[in-house]
Design a protein around this motif. Structure first.
Motif, short mmCIF file in Angstrom:
data_model
loop_
_atom_site.label_atom_id
_atom_site.label_comp_id
_atom_site.label_asym_id
_atom_site.label_seq_id
_atom_site.Cartn_x
_atom_site.Cartn_y
_atom_site.Cartn_z
N VAL A 135 -46.56 25.89 50.92
CA VAL A 135 -47.81 25.22 50.52
C VAL A 135 -48.68 25.03 51.76
N GLN A 136 -49.96 24.71 51.52
CA GLN A 136 -50.81 24.36 52.67
C GLN A 136 -50.67 22.86 52.93
N ALA A 137 -50.50 22.50 54.20
CA ALA A 137 -50.28 21.10 54.57
C ALA A 137 -51.44 20.21 54.12
N GLY A 138 -51.08 19.10 53.50
CA GLY A 138 -52.08 18.11 53.11
C GLY A 138 -52.76 18.36 51.79
N THR A 139 -52.36 19.41 51.08
CA THR A 139 -53.05 19.75 49.83
C THR A 139 -52.32 19.17 48.60
N ASN A 153 -37.33 23.44 48.03
CA ASN A 153 -37.28 23.37 49.49
C ASN A 153 -38.69 23.71 49.97
N VAL A 154 -39.50 22.67 50.25
CA VAL A 154 -40.92 22.89 50.52
C VAL A 154 -41.18 23.14 52.01
N LYS A 155 -41.93 24.20 52.28
CA LYS A 155 -42.33 24.50 53.66
C LYS A 155 -43.85 24.44 53.74
N SER A 156 -44.38 23.63 54.68
CA SER A 156 -45.83 23.49 54.78
C SER A 156 -46.39 24.37 55.88
N PHE A 157 -47.53 25.01 55.56
CA PHE A 157 -48.19 25.91 56.51
C PHE A 157 -49.59 25.38 56.79
N LYS A 158 -50.16 25.86 57.92
CA LYS A 158 -51.50 25.44 58.29
C LYS A 158 -52.54 25.94 57.29
N THR A 159 -52.34 27.17 56.79
CA THR A 159 -53.26 27.72 55.79
C THR A 159 -52.46 28.46 54.71
N GLY A 160 -53.13 28.71 53.60
CA GLY A 160 -52.51 29.49 52.53
C GLY A 160 -52.24 30.92 52.99
N ILE A 161 -53.08 31.37 53.90
CA ILE A 161 -52.94 32.75 54.40
C ILE A 161 -51.66 32.87 55.24
N ASP A 162 -51.36 31.83 56.01
CA ASP A 162 -50.10 31.81 56.76
C ASP A 162 -48.91 31.81 55.79
#
Ligand code: ARG
Length: 254
Positions: A135-139, A153-162
């Motif tokens: 997911v994108q962080a903070g969304t 098992n959630v992994k947060s990314f800086k952007t959806g593109i990442d």
């Protein structure tokens, strides 16, 4: 000598103050990794939200400055006054309403799942249980993944593109992200696909600092006006064309 130095310091302070507080500029904060709402084209930030913000600024009688930052830093930036409003495909959630004031909603979206095109295990959100989901962080996608479905098992990314890159190289098994950016990601990556499931709707709105009713009223007026006079539909047709051929709109042409 001392006097001269003091004068120079005082003048410099005055100058930098008048520059940073320039009265004819209004700052819109966004996260330009969310097409077609905001994305970069060369060094420029463009998209549906940018054009709407240009119209908002024009009606408000100020020049727009777009500030691109991480999505999860936007609300703090608004509260500290380093930006005046947020236009970032931001969902007006009850939680966020505690910290910001939202305009009337301007776009109805929903959350979508992306998986590898070869994936045969995910037909709905319930099939994500036990999987590694990006997911994108903070969304709201992150919120939904961590709070509404158990066993992810959630992994947060800086952007959806990442997150899309991680999905392609097998580091994660699915992504939960807003519908239009999801469509854009899949359009650009044949090895990925969307899963058709309705599980969470998002109403996008523009955020201002709590209590800034003067700006909020002006924003609401602009939104109401562009919906009524056909401008809004023109922007939808330009940025969300059915044939995928996006056109960047200049407000002079509207
Ligand atoms: N609608 C979602 C939210 O409010 C995602 C918005 C992400 N926007 C962006 N410009 N990256 O949390």
């Amino acid at each position: 000598m001392k006097k001269i130095i003091m004068t120079v310091i005082a003048l410099a302070a005055l100058f930098s103050f008048s520059c940073s507080k320039s009265n004819d500029v209004i700052k819109m904060g966004t996260n330009a990794a969310f097409p077609p709402f905001e994305y970069t084209l060369g060094t420029e930030v463009v998209g549906f939200d940018v054009t709407v913000s240009q119209l908002i600024s024009r009606d408000y009688g100020k020049k727009l400055k777009v500030v691109d930052m991480n999505f999860d830093g936007l609300i703090a930036a608004l509260q500290s006054g380093s930006i005046d409003f947020i236009a970032a495909g931001m969902t007006a959630t009850e939680e966020r309403r505690k910290n910001v004031d939202f305009s009337e909603p301007y776009y109805l979206s929903k959350q979508t799942i992306i998986v590898k095109a070869s994936d045969k295990t995910v037909a709905s959100v319930n099939d994500l249980k036990g999987k590694v989901v990006g997911v994108q962080a903070g969304t709201t996608g992150e919120l939904f993944a961590t709070e509404e479905i158990e066993g992810l098992n959630v992994k947060s990314f800086k952007t959806g593109i990442d997150a899309a890159l991680a999905l392609k190289n097998g580091a994660i098994e699915a992504i939960i992200i807003d519908e239009l950016p999801a469509q854009e990601i899949v359009r650009r990556n044949v090895e990925l696909k969307l899963v058709d499931d309705d599980f969470y709707t998002d109403e996008y709105a523009i955020a201002v600092k709590k209590g800034n009713t003067e700006l909020l009223n002006s924003i609401n007026k602009t939104i109401e006006k562009i919906k009524a006079d056909g401008t809004y539909q023109k922007l939808i047709d330009a940025y969300m064309p059915l044939d995928g051929d996006v056109k960047i709109v200049s407000i002079e042409d509207l």
